[in-house]
Each structure stands twice: as C-alpha cells, then as structure tokens.
Design a protein around this motif. Structure first.
Motif, mmCIF file in Angstrom:
data_model
loop_
_atom_site.group_PDB
_atom_site.id
_atom_site.type_symbol
_atom_site.label_atom_id
_atom_site.label_comp_id
_atom_site.label_asym_id
_atom_site.label_seq_id
_atom_site.Cartn_x
_atom_site.Cartn_y
_atom_site.Cartn_z
ATOM 1 N N ASN A 99 0.811 -1.217 0.000
ATOM 2 C CA ASN A 99 0.000 0.000 0.000
ATOM 3 C C ASN A 99 0.841 1.263 0.000
ATOM 4 O O ASN A 99 0.539 2.220 -0.712
ATOM 5 C CB ASN A 99 -0.960 -0.013 1.197
ATOM 6 C CG ASN A 99 -2.033 -1.069 0.987
ATOM 7 O OD1 ASN A 99 -2.451 -1.322 -0.146
ATOM 8 N ND2 ASN A 99 -2.445 -1.718 2.066
ATOM 9 N N ALA A 100 1.905 1.263 0.782
ATOM 10 C CA ALA A 100 2.791 2.436 0.752
ATOM 11 C C ALA A 100 3.320 2.654 -0.655
ATOM 12 O O ALA A 100 3.429 3.793 -1.122
ATOM 13 C CB ALA A 100 3.940 2.235 1.737
ATOM 14 N N LEU A 102 1.895 1.741 -3.566
ATOM 15 C CA LEU A 102 0.867 2.253 -4.475
ATOM 16 C C LEU A 102 0.631 3.735 -4.234
ATOM 17 O O LEU A 102 0.454 4.513 -5.183
ATOM 18 C CB LEU A 102 -0.424 1.450 -4.313
ATOM 19 C CG LEU A 102 -0.331 -0.011 -4.781
ATOM 20 C CD1 LEU A 102 -1.660 -0.722 -4.592
ATOM 21 C CD2 LEU A 102 0.107 -0.088 -6.247
ATOM 22 N N ASN A 103 0.649 4.137 -2.994
ATOM 23 C CA ASN A 103 0.455 5.553 -2.695
ATOM 24 C C ASN A 103 1.605 6.413 -3.208
ATOM 25 O O ASN A 103 1.387 7.478 -3.785
ATOM 26 C CB ASN A 103 0.291 5.753 -1.187
ATOM 27 C CG ASN A 103 -1.042 5.213 -0.711
ATOM 28 O OD1 ASN A 103 -1.991 5.088 -1.491
ATOM 29 N ND2 ASN A 103 -1.105 4.858 0.562
ATOM 30 N N SER A 104 2.819 5.961 -3.007
ATOM 31 C CA SER A 104 3.946 6.796 -3.434
ATOM 32 C C SER A 104 4.037 6.846 -4.951
ATOM 33 O O SER A 104 4.449 7.852 -5.521
ATOM 34 C CB SER A 104 5.256 6.320 -2.802
ATOM 35 O OG SER A 104 5.518 4.980 -3.141
ATOM 36 N N GLU A 106 1.377 6.741 -6.955
ATOM 37 C CA GLU A 106 0.304 7.662 -7.335
ATOM 38 C C GLU A 106 0.744 9.122 -7.145
ATOM 39 O O GLU A 106 0.555 9.954 -8.039
ATOM 40 C CB GLU A 106 -0.937 7.371 -6.484
ATOM 41 C CG GLU A 106 -2.110 8.282 -6.803
ATOM 42 C CD GLU A 106 -3.325 8.008 -5.915
ATOM 43 O OE1 GLU A 106 -3.358 6.935 -5.270
ATOM 44 O OE2 GLU A 106 -4.217 8.873 -5.866
ATOM 45 N N ASP A 107 1.364 9.409 -6.011
ATOM 46 C CA ASP A 107 1.814 10.774 -5.759
ATOM 47 C C ASP A 107 2.839 11.235 -6.793
ATOM 48 O O ASP A 107 2.807 12.373 -7.260
ATOM 49 C CB ASP A 107 2.437 10.871 -4.357
ATOM 50 C CG ASP A 107 1.398 10.719 -3.269
ATOM 51 O OD1 ASP A 107 0.190 10.806 -3.578
ATOM 52 O OD2 ASP A 107 1.791 10.478 -2.116
ATOM 53 N N ALA A 131 -2.179 2.318 -9.799
ATOM 54 C CA ALA A 131 -1.668 3.536 -9.150
ATOM 55 C C ALA A 131 -1.534 4.673 -10.151
ATOM 56 O O ALA A 131 -1.859 5.833 -9.852
ATOM 57 C CB ALA A 131 -0.328 3.237 -8.486
ATOM 58 N N ARG A 134 -4.920 6.087 -11.021
ATOM 59 C CA ARG A 134 -5.476 6.932 -9.953
ATOM 60 C C ARG A 134 -4.991 8.378 -10.083
ATOM 61 O O ARG A 134 -5.691 9.306 -9.675
ATOM 62 C CB ARG A 134 -5.086 6.366 -8.586
ATOM 63 C CG ARG A 134 -5.891 5.137 -8.210
ATOM 64 C CD ARG A 134 -5.351 4.463 -6.946
ATOM 65 N NE ARG A 134 -6.179 3.321 -6.554
ATOM 66 C CZ ARG A 134 -5.790 2.403 -5.666
ATOM 67 N NH1 ARG A 134 -4.603 2.510 -5.089
ATOM 68 N NH2 ARG A 134 -6.597 1.402 -5.360
ATOM 69 N N LYS A 138 -7.565 11.051 -12.246
ATOM 70 C CA LYS A 138 -8.034 11.569 -10.957
ATOM 71 C C LYS A 138 -9.323 12.368 -11.122
ATOM 72 O O LYS A 138 -10.271 12.216 -10.343
ATOM 73 C CB LYS A 138 -6.954 12.488 -10.370
ATOM 74 C CG LYS A 138 -7.232 12.986 -8.975
ATOM 75 C CD LYS A 138 -5.947 13.551 -8.371
ATOM 76 C CE LYS A 138 -6.139 13.893 -6.911
ATOM 77 N NZ LYS A 138 -6.635 15.261 -6.725
#
Lengths: 317, 317, 317, 317, 317, 317
Positions: A99-100, A102-104, A106-107, A131, A134, A138
């Motif tokens: 999860n970390a 996928l978030n990084s 995406e950012d 990711a 997203r 967005k």
C-alpha cells in the motif's frame, strides 16, 4: 512544445553502449515541469501472485533501450526532436509494503501530470497501472487500451483485492475508466474459472481475444478501437505477456500463442492519432530471461508508445 | 465418470509455485483403476541418435505445468472437473538398457489400459511411442496423428532398428497402426536421403509437410484428418520439434521453419471429437533449453491433449 | 524409532532422474505423526528487501536433491535407514500476504512438532526461520547456529520490522532464542551502517565473521560452538549466501569471499552430536542461478542437516 | 623424437579464435604413425547412469582449448616443440550401441599404440577409459592414477556390469591394472551403500579421499604415488567431477567439496617424471554448463597431461 | 563438375555429434582449386559499431551445422553429391587491425575465385562482405540480394567510412555492384536519421522493407527480384538480423518484427535459378545467444545458399 | 575534504534495485572539480586480441554495484561519508578507432586529475590503463600494483604495439611507471613463449606468480609491496582475470587456478595506507558471464579500491 529540449547524446557519434543506461539514452531530469513526456520506472512486483522479478524490469529495459535510435521507421516520427522527453528515474516504492508503494507511485505520477507532462512508464507488475490511473484519471475517467494475455479483471487473487490480476476491475470500480471504452487485445490462456471474463464483458469491456485477432487481423482491431474512442483521452497499457513467448519469454505468466511483434506494431500504428495521455509497458521479468529478448521487445514497444504520445501532443491546437 | 475425482489444489487460492511438482498440479496416485485419464512420464532417451537429454523431460514439464489453470480458454473444457485425472509418476525405465526399458514401459501402459484409463504421456524421446502403442494397440490397430518435424519412418538409424527415427515404421510393421489412417503434420528439414519419405507414402501414410500446412492452413489439415478418421480410435503423438525452434528451442533435432504455437492450437482444436485413446508429447530436452520455453509449450500442448481426451470420454454413450 | 519407515526408491536400481521430484527422492506423506523427521518446503520470499525469487527454492532443491544417494561419505550415517523421513510437501503460504503466510507456516510447523517429528526445511527467504522458531521454540527457547553472510539482526528494513534482515532480532526479542547461545558464522560483506552488529553483540550473540573463520579454522569454530551449547536443544539455520558465490551464485544477497563448501562441511561435521531439533536451508533463488549450482549445494547441505538430526535422534535414550 | 613435427598456427600471430577448432589448435592428422602423442575425442556417453551429455565433450573441449598457448608456465615445457602432436579427430562410436562402441574405441586406440604413439583423450563418460585400457594395457597391466569424485568400482549399475560407475572394477578383473598401484584421489560424495569402497580397498587400491587430500596436502599425495609407482608404465585418468563444482559445474555427477584447480595442478606437477603411457579427461557435459567453465578447466587439464607425457617421452633413452 | 568430390562422413552411419566441427561436416581442404564451392569463415568483427562478438560466429556455425543432413527437403538438391564442396578453414584476419584484415580477406577470396570456386562464407560482421565483393566483383560488378534489417548504406559510422553500417554504400561507390540490381529485403527498425535510406534509393537500390514483405508476400518479392536480375551474376548476403529476434536472438543489432524463418525460406526458394556467384551469412554473435538458436538458423540458411549455388553450377552449360 | 558531498540514496530506506544504475548508487555528476574521487567507466575493448566484450563492462558493473551498502566490513571505512564521490558517466570512446579512443580517454582523465580528483575506473580491456596512466603519471612516474593473471608486458600482439597484452611495457617505455616499483600479483597460465616474462624482470618488475602467492601467502605479498613502495604515489590496476574463473568466469582470457576472492581481499587490505592516486578494475566481459558473478566481484573490488583511496585521502595532511 519544443523549447528547451533536454539534450541527448547523438546516436550517430556516441557509441550506444556508452554511459549510464537511461531510457533510450535520454537525459536524466528531476523536473517534470520542463517536459512534455516524462519517462520513469516503477520497480514494483509485490502484486505478482505467481512468479515475481519485474522489480528489475526498469533497469533492464533501460539497458536494452540503448538499441533505440532516433526515428520511427514506419511513421517517420522523431520524438526527441518534437518533444521534451527525459528519464525521471524511478517512482519511489517499498519492496516490503504494497500500500505504501501504491500511494507513493500515485503521488509521483500526480506531480508529473499536474505539471503538464504525460507519463510513459516501465514496470513492474501490472498492479502499477492502478496507481498510475489513480493519478492520470483523478478528475476524469479515461478510455483504456490494454494489450495483454489476461483480462486482469478478477475480483480477488489468493483472497486479496489488489494484485496484478485484478487491477482493471478495481480501476473500473473506482471510476477511473470509461468501461464501454475499455478494449482488451490478445487475451488467451487457461482460465481460473469458466466465466472468468463475464464480469468484464458485463461491465462493458470489449475483449478481442487471440481468436478475434486472427479472424479480424490486428489492423481491423485497431480500426474498431479508433472509431469507438474518437478523441477521448486514452491510457495505453501493454503487458509484455501479450506477445508470444518466443519474443517475450521473460515474464511471469507465459501464455503460448500470443501476438507476434509485427501484429503488435500493426495495432500500435493503427491507433495513431488517439489522444494518449499516458502509457506503460509492464511485467518484464529479467531473471526469467537469459537471452534479454523481453526487455529488447519492451524497449521497442516503449519507443512506439513514445511516438504515439509525441504525435498526440503534436496535434494539439 | 465423475465419481471419486482426485482432488487438486485450488488454482485460485493456492499459489501455483507451491508444493511438489506434478503434471498440472494434479494429485498423485498409484492406482490407475480409479482414473479416466492417467498422466505419467517416461524418462527415456536412449533412442536419440543425435542429442540426448529428454530423460529429464518429464520432470521439467511437471515443473512448468504449474502454469496451467483450470479451464481451456477456447473450448471451455475443464478437464479436472469432468474427468478423474491423476499423475502416476514415471513408467519404469533403465538408463543402461534399451530393451528392458521398452518392455517395462509397455507393461506399465498395459496395466493402465486394462484397468480402463487412457494414457497421457510426457517423454522422453520418440522411441517411447512404440512401447506405448504396443500396449494401447495390443488388440486393435489404431489411427495415428503425428505432429512432428520428422517422419520417423526410417528403416534403421546407425544400423539399429529401434531408435527415435524409426518408430512409426516399426509400429506399422508390427500391425499397431492403420497405415492409411496415419497422418504426419509439420514434416520438414534436411533429409538423410532423397527418398526418405517413400516408404511411409507407399505404406499409405499421409504426409502434410510444412509447405502443405502453409498452403492448406492448419485448420483445413485438421478437417481432412477428421473426415478420414471418423470414429476410429486414434493415438495422438506430438513431437515438440514440430513447433518452430523459436517457441521450442530445447529439443535434439531442431528444424527451423516449424509450426507456430497458434497453428498447433488450430490443429488440435480442429480434431475435437475424435476418439483419442492415448496421447503423448515427446523430445523435450531440458539441458538444451536455458529459457525453459520448450517445457512451457509442452505443458500447454499436454493440457490441450488432456482436454481432447476428456471431450472424447464425455461423448461416450 | 525405525518401525514403519516410509519406503524410498532404491538408488542403485531406479535411475535418479526418474519420478516426481521430492526431497532426496523420499516418499511423500501427509502424516507427520508417523515420522521422525519431516522435510518440507516454504516457498515464501516476501521478506526479501532486495532480490526475490526464493519462492521457487523448494521446487529446485527437490529437483537437484535427486543427486543424493544413501550414505554420508564421511560419517557413514544412512539417515533413511535409521529414521522415518518423508517429504510433506510445502507449508501453506500466500504470495500476497506476509502475515497470513507467517501464521500458516507457524501452524504447519507446530503440528509437526506436536506430533513428535523434527522439521527439516527448504526455503524461501530467511524470514521463514522466524515462523519456524515460533513453533519449534514455542515453549522453550533454543540455541541457534546460524551460518550466514549477514547477521540479520537489524531493527527494521525499509521501515518494516519483519524482513529477511531482521528475523533473529525479532526471534531474540520474542524470547525464542537463548541469546548467549546464538552463534553466527560466515558474516561478511558491506554493512548498512557502522555499528550494524552492535545490537547482536550486546544481546550476547557470538559472531564468527569470515576473518574469524580464516584465523581459527572452521573446525575450531565448531568446537567452540559445541562446547558452549552442550546438550541444549539447538536450531540450525543455513543461509546459502554463507557459501562463496562461486559455489552458490543464485541468491539475493551475494557477498564474495564466503565459506568454501569444504569449510561448511567441516563446520557441520564439527557439531555432530548436538541435539538439533530443527534445521533449514534458505535463500536459494533459482531465477538467479542459470547453472543450478546453488540448489545443488543446498541439497547437499540439507542432506548433512538430515544426518545431524538423524544422529541426534539415534543418541536419544 | 622431434623430426617431422606437425605444424601449428603461431599463437602469437594468428588470433586464437580463428580456424576450425582442434585440440589446442593442433594440426589434424589421420596418421598416428607419425606422432609421439595422438590426441583424439571419444564422444560416447551411453555409460552414464544418471545425467548424460558428455558425447558433446570433445567438441566443446576443442573449442575452449583455443585458449591454450605454447608453454607451461610452471614447468617451462613446450610440448608442441619437443613432441610430434596432432588431433586425430574422434574415435568411432555408435550412439545406439554400447558394445559396438567399446570395441571400435579399443580398435582405434590399439592402432595408435601399435604405431608408437601415446593416446591423450577427451571424453565422453568414464566408461571410455575401460576401452582405452583394453588397448593400452593389452599386453602388460599398468599402474593407474585416477583423479575422481567417485571410485567407479561398483559391481553393477542398474543391474549392468559396464557403466561409468564400474569401469575400474572391470579393468582390474580383466587384468589391465596393477591393483596395488591403483591410486584414487578426490573421492567424496554420498554413497550408494555403506561399504561401497570395500571391494576396491580389498583389491589393493589406495583411496585418497578429500579428507586425505586436506590432511596430507595434494603435494604429499603426489609424493606417495610417485614413490610407489616408480618407473612402471602408468595410465592417468581425470574425471572432471574431481574438481569442485564451482570450477567444473558441467558434469553429470556433481559433488560439492572437490579439488580446487590449484590442488589439481599440484597433484599433476607432483607426478612429473612418471612414465605416463596414456591419459584422458572425461565426464565434461556441455549441455549442463551454460558458462563453459568445465570445458575450460578440462582443456587446461588436458594440456597438463600433454606436458606430462611430453616430459616422459623426453626422458626416454 | 563432379569428379573428385571431397568425402564426407555418412550422415546415416556416423553420429552427427562426432569429429571436429566443420561446416556441415564437410571435409577440410586447403586447395580451392579442386572445388566447386569453397566454404570458409571470416572471424572478423571490428566493423561492429555497437555490440561485437561475431568473430566467434564461424566456430559456432560450424558446431551447429552438424545438424544438417544430405538433402534439401523442398528442392531435393543434394549439394554434396552434385558438387565438390569443402571447408577451407578461416580467412586470415587480425583482431587488432581493420585494414590488414580486409586486405587479407580479399586476397584469400581472390585466390578462391581465380581458381574457379565460388565462395560460401560465414561471418563475422557485415563489413566482411565488402572485402569479399572486392574479390568476387574485381572485374565485373554484380547484382546484390541483401537480406537484412538495415540498409548498411550510411556514409559513416562514428565518423568512419568502413563499418558494418556503411559497406554497401562503399561497394556501390567502388563500382562493385550494379546499383539498379541491388535489392534489400527485411529493412526495419529505428533509424539514425529521417532520410537514412535516401542515398540508397537515389543510387537505384530497391528496398523491400518489412511492410513491403507483409503486403507483397515473400514469394512475390522473390519473383520481382528474379525478373529484374535475370541471368546476371549475383552475390547473396544474409545478415542474420533480418530474421526475427525470436529465431535469431544472438546478433548485435536486434530489431523486433523481422522475417520468420519460413518467409526467409520462401525468399530463398523463390530465387532458385539465379546465377549466385558467392554468398554469405553474417552477424551471428554467439556470446549473445545462450540458446544457440542463431547459429542453428545460420547453419540452415548457409545450407540453403549452398543449394542455390549448387543449382546454379548444375545449370551451367 | 568533506564539504558538499554529493547525495546518495539511503541504502536502508530506498530499495537497492531502484533507480538508474550508477556505480554503487552514487550521484551522477559532470563536474569533477567538486569531487575527491571521480568514478567513471571506459567502455573500450578494441585492445582485446582474443575475446572481446568488455565494452559492456561499465554498464554491468554499475548494475551489480547496487549490491554495495555503506560501510566496509573489515576496515570500517564509509567512503561516501568521508569523501565526495560521484559517477561521471563514461569517458568518450570510439568503437571504430583505437587511437582516437586512447586520446579521448587520456584527455578525460587529465581533466579529472587537474581538477583535483582521483580516478576510479571500470573497464574496458586492459589497454585503457595505458591511457589513464598517461594522464595520472603525466608529470611524475608512479608505482604500480597490478593484480592480474598475465604480465601484459609483451612487445607486440598480432604485430601491434598497443593491445591489452602490451600495456605495461609501453607504460614503462613511456616513463610513466617506476619499473622497480612495479608489482605483478597472480601471474599464471600458459605462455606465448618460454621467456615471456624476461623483459619485465629485466626492467625491474617484481612478479609474484600464483606459486609465490601460495608459498608466501597473500598477506606477506602485500607486506613486501608496502615496504618497497612506502609513500610513493601508486596506481592500482585489477584485471578481473586475476581471480579464479570460478568467481570471475566472464573475462576474455580465463586462466584456471587464480586468486580466491579472499586472497584478493587480503592483498587489498594489506596495502591500506598506500597513497593510491588512481585505480581501475578491467576485463569484465558481460556477454561471457550468464550468471553475472564477474561484475559482482568487480563491483566489490571497486568498492575496496574506493575505500583505499578514501583512506589515502583521509591521511593527507
């Protein structure tokens, strides 16, 4: 669009084997704000339910992309001349945390998109497309062209909702895609269950399986996709296992009987003019490819994607 | 036919890389009496006149057959659901004794056949087909579909009557085959002598060489074979060198210019409905295949053969 | 201890390449209750912070362990004669879920231990040793002999507390090990930070790094370990990266300058007589080893571990 | 002894990669009568009970022996200068017939010996040494130095009396060897049965296993052999599996913990002056060696053997 | 033309893996005066601007050409029966000197041509074709059929006029070729610059790129070439990178999307009857081909070229 | 010396497989003026008389140097903490022009040296050391420590004065080296001629061949070198073929019986404190190393060299 292009070593005077390996020998950059197209890697493979190793994909695709010269033979496009293109390095990932990561990812993509560049990505397993979408979708859902051996629209893999076999179901559920403008090409192989493709078809996805490609021809498949999508913004994802294992043996989910490289080219040239807002090539698994054919194919596919985005940008008013 | 099916780990919940490698992750068994289809290996390669190593074929095909899921994409057949299928291990062989091996293979197959199961075999060099046919066709000669780069109907190799290049001549001479219902598909490559195929053609064998396949198309070849064989019991043998070396590089007698995997699929799907009483895939030579493509192809071919036999059994009154 | 031994194909009369690959050609079993020593695989590699692929370790170690015959050359031990030994298959894992996997491995081992058998395990990355120790040392902490290039006592890797570089710190913190009876042999390589080994040394762990092994000799290292541990129950873990890359190239964390195989043998033979209650060999990564040397070494190490446990059992009153 | 030396391309002016591959770039010849030392291959591997492929050994040893230059670094011997040496090609074999092959090999060697040349042979599996000894020791039994991981003195393998694991028992039984002057060096690995070496030891064979080599040192082993053999004619056989798998991975019967190349050199240099009447290097199996290290080692061992024979001839009155 | 044919080991009675590797197991010779067709290698790769290694091409093509039997399957030609063919070894080269090498190659070929034999050559990089043409077309320019991924008509590479990418421009400039009878087939890949092919087209060269091959079919391409060339003497050069990387992965300038082997066959069979006065196959780079497919393909292509020349000679009045 | 250190991704928090491959994950730079130590590659292999391919060495060493962490285990040195170190990319070369390449390499190094940084170089074949020395020793000759299988002091190779086997003779002749402070360690292998080392010894060079290393021990060799050189500026060159082929199989001039990695470490640690003014590791040939062990060893050797230079700089007043 052509001001301040990053420099690139002249392919006619500098040996291609020289220097640090970047995507297609492009200049490195850390500033997507100056770019039209931002190339980067996503060395993430924790979504692989079976054989992993695509975390090493970006590095090997960079190495083999040394082979790429300046100009697209068939279309005449010279992307580094008409666009500002650079290699941003890799998106941040954590090989112990899905999860970390996928978030990084995406950012990282969001920053690129918001600063006006279009992402061109080398994976990594197919999970990374979720990711990326997203970020790319967005605000507005996009059309999807997915060249792939597998539909990747299962509900769960080994009980988990996020894996390389579920990403496009998640993307549709999250509203990132226009389901009736989702096209899957190259589907084949043994299935987990009899109705594995039912959800996708019910959702509106159009599946061109290998039998369809044989019957229609890759060119006609492209025409049908073009006609349907029109000028909608489109994301292009190329799972290297769409290609036949003879030309792309290094991938986790080998399925004999895939696209020849020439069919893939015909598909990609057939969609020239679409508004490709982002693209990736995924599932290149170097440890499974002693002969490095897979990364060679992927580097060439990535160049074709680059040319498609460059043409899209060139058409903008 | 469906009572008491051997269990098989659920492909959707157990990672495919896990557990001891059996053919397609099937349960192991030592009792063919409970089975519809008995899968086994024959790790014998003493009939190889040139390059050996196919004794290791069964082990590597087992390993790569982990990739196989539940359902045939094109036909929808789920063989493990409709049939009782298990892995019986390997037929007994002796790597220092050709004749003892052929006899022990024959006995092993005879036991399977007499107890009502149909053999599905991974070789081994092509010599093993002779031993299998001696059991399968013990009482009644059968039709033959041989997908192969070579006719394997020479009189002798290096002065010997039993070798991987003579088996079908021996089988015809022994009355195991219906010569006019013998079909060879994929023949090509350099010849030992000008009239190498004359004996076979004189005996009644139909040869579809690669030029025929190109001219007719694989689908039409299948139609002609289907029409000729009708409902006769048929043995199906697939020498992996029938495939192009690009997709099956690990075999002793490489011949460029072979069948694509998609042509092979069209052939095999084209003969659905035939009464396949046994089948094999042979000449997979792992030491010659650093990239394991050959065993991957063989595992998929073996699955197609499994589906054909399952369909044949399903049609029985 | 010798009643009801599982049968095993006679290595002198059945070719070793034949039949389904199990550890050292042992019989498969699903009942640890009948066994003295339970061999199994743990195809888990989600704890690999750098290069993964050891999920395929158990399968390849099984394949290469075909080479193992009956009797230990140096000690004369014939483990399959004096003990009941079988291959239980693999412990259940989930390639998308670290914690579920660690729990299911622990449960699997607990069942073995509670039914009176001792585990002999092929990994998988080193994280699996933590799950095994949670079962083996559930009631009583044990001594540890860790042959390894790395101490694996970091606090976190990439921010996470459970990874292949932190397991023995976690095991000590959880009270599973007797810290003053923990011995690490073969430590070397570049360090993450200057005081990387400080925690381990402060906790009481004895580190024999490669310089110590050179100075003392592997035999003397073994003597010191033997003298310290005496008759305490001991867990033996062998990270294949302890060996020099020349003999074990296929592992994620290659460190040149490791143990020769002969030094490893001297170590293992030097601890004969210890009460080894469980053992593993880990970090064999087949995709990184085109020449299969690593799994070959691992299969032999595993046989030495088997002989050690067999001797331990043989000494019991 | 130096008249009419076959020419050899000058290693200082002709690139070593050029021209047809012969052993050490020697001239080809079909006339052993003109030679002091006759090099040839024996591409036979039907005596391999486990993994075959050494039929391809001679070809790959020829290819890698391109690396060999003119002069032995340590001894200063320049064999092509002091002796007439050529490559005779391969002894005739039949890959479908064990006995015919053994006979034709024996005849081929007999012709060489009777015409006054000494054989220097590249195998092939170890069975070929039996055929060579039948020619070399036809009239008088010889001493034997066998550098090998295995004693190869079993009675039968898989029920057969002639195989690569029985040859020296057969040779002793046939009176070809002086049993009390048979020396085996490098023995190790798991055994088929507890008393596997009993027959050899009872027959008078001296076994220096790896533990002996470690204790005594390779130099001292050579001294003891020299002292015992004195000026008796001696056959030297080098099974490449005597070397550690790290330096010779491509062989059927891998046993970790073998001789380093430097120990092998010390052994071979330690027996300078013995009357070596023939020599071989066997069990090089190219399909198992993707990195070609094994044939590289074998080519160098063969050069050392060549120098030993050249020195023996140089000492003759 | 058939008197005094060099002998060749009978492919039906001598195992193909036996003996020193020569091209197609032909006899070695040092006298081109006795030959119709002189096969030789040119182990030169200093013209490679990118990835080198084709200096090892001749050796590996020899090794893999063991696979070739007697008779061309499709045409029935038995070249060793109708012509005097031998392997002359390699042309002299110097791996540290480009110009000395080109001169010594030219001299070597000139001697062959002047003594009445036609050269059939295995390279080496494509630069060698220039040296060969300087000999073959010394007195009269010839037509050219170039099967290749690249046009090789650049002016300079890295500033130099002689390299594997400039040879046919040089050959045309030197008057060795009839520019309007130069045909390039298989051209594709990324270009150094937009108008890279302009010079060639302006000079009169006909380019059939891959799109042309797809549109026309390989057979029609051959027809057009045949019709244009008629009975002019023709040189045939086959750069192995013309083939798809799936079947010829071991070459410096990989370009996905190439000719299938079957298309190449159709091309070569389509030009039967042309007066082929010399032919080569180049750019086989063994170090880049762990699976040896490339040399296998090259050996078969070389056999097809041999048959074409044999047919040409057979037609002579 | 520590101001303005280039940043480097934290090895404890960023996965080592991530991002563009630079030497040891160092920051890239184009400004040697800011550095203490300038790492770069020299992808040049035209001096290889036998097998080439080291042009790809820098790229693969970069890729494998990802394994390197922060701190030297044995010495505790953390070079990136105490020095400013960066990757400058590759020195300019021309793969078609030897002399132009040597000149451009020399200029590149001269710029580095003149701006106050010390060069740490990955080759490339050994010829590059000549170009580097021409810059490093432009004004003052230096001492030399050459760890190598070959003396590289021949007069000519294939008639040419500049090649990888002649470089140190040229360097001595050009006055770049202090001949009596030239030390060669690890020499072995077959020789081109009997007195191949005579010139070097006469010139004053000290040769520690493998027999010397065995007799004295690597530590004592280092002591003797240290004592002789004292505080003179010293260039350190490490030909990877000095190592045994088991640990460094991918190099053109394989010589069995080389240094173990542990002996190499003892040598390098034994010369701590010398004033190393430049260093290289050469002859890594990736196409000959399917298992990437060679580049792994080279990356570690390069790190040891980095630590030696860092220590030298740290001692400066």
């Amino acid at each position: 669009m052509t001001a301040g292009r990053p420099s690139r070593a002249d392919v006619a005077t500098v040996p291609r084997f020289a220097n640090v390996a970047t995507f297609m020998r492009a200049e490195m950059s850390q500033n997507p704000g100056n770019l039209d197209i931002a190339m980067f890697g996503v060395p993430f493979d924790l979504g692989s339910s079976f054989r992993s190793g695509s975390r090493h994909g970006p590095a090997q695709i960079r190495e083999l992309s040394r082979l790429i010269r300046e100009v697209n033979y068939l279309t005449g496009v010279a992307p580094f001349t008409v666009c500002r293109v650079a290699d941003l390095g890799d998106a941040p990932v954590n090989s112990l945390d899905v999860n970390a990561s996928l978030n990084s990812i995406e950012d990282f993509v969001l920053d690129i998109v918001e600063r006006g560049a279009r992402p061109l990505v080398a994976g990594g397993d197919h999970t990374i497309s979720l990711a990326i979408l997203r970020a790319v979708a967005k605000d507005t859902p996009v059309a999807l062209i997915q060249i792939d051996a597998h539909s990747d629209t299962q509900d769960k893999m080994l009980g988990h909702p996020v894996a390389n076999g579920t990403v496009f179901r998640r993307a549709i559920e999250e509203g990132l895609l226009l389901p009736h403008l989702c096209f899957q090409v190259g589907i084949r192989g043994t299935l987990f269950k009899v109705d594995e493709l039912a959800w996708a078809r019910n959702a509106g996805v159009t599946v061109f399986d290998m039998e369809d490609v044989e019957t229609l021809g890759a060119g006609e498949v492209a025409v049908q996709i073009m006609n349907a999508i029109g000028d909608r913004p489109t994301y292009l994802t190329f799972d290297i296992d769409a290609l036949d294992p003879s030309i792309a043996p290094g991938t986790g989910g080998l399925e004999p009987g895939g696209l020849s490289y020439r069919e893939a080219l015909r598909l990609l040239h057939g969609i020239r003019g679409l508004d490709i807002v982002g693209a990736d090539v995924v599932e290149v698994c170097p440890p499974l490819d002693p002969g490095v054919l897979t990364a060679t194919a992927a580097a060439n596919i990535m160049f074709e994607e680059l040319c498609l985005i460059a043409e899209a940008l060139d058409q903008e008013p």
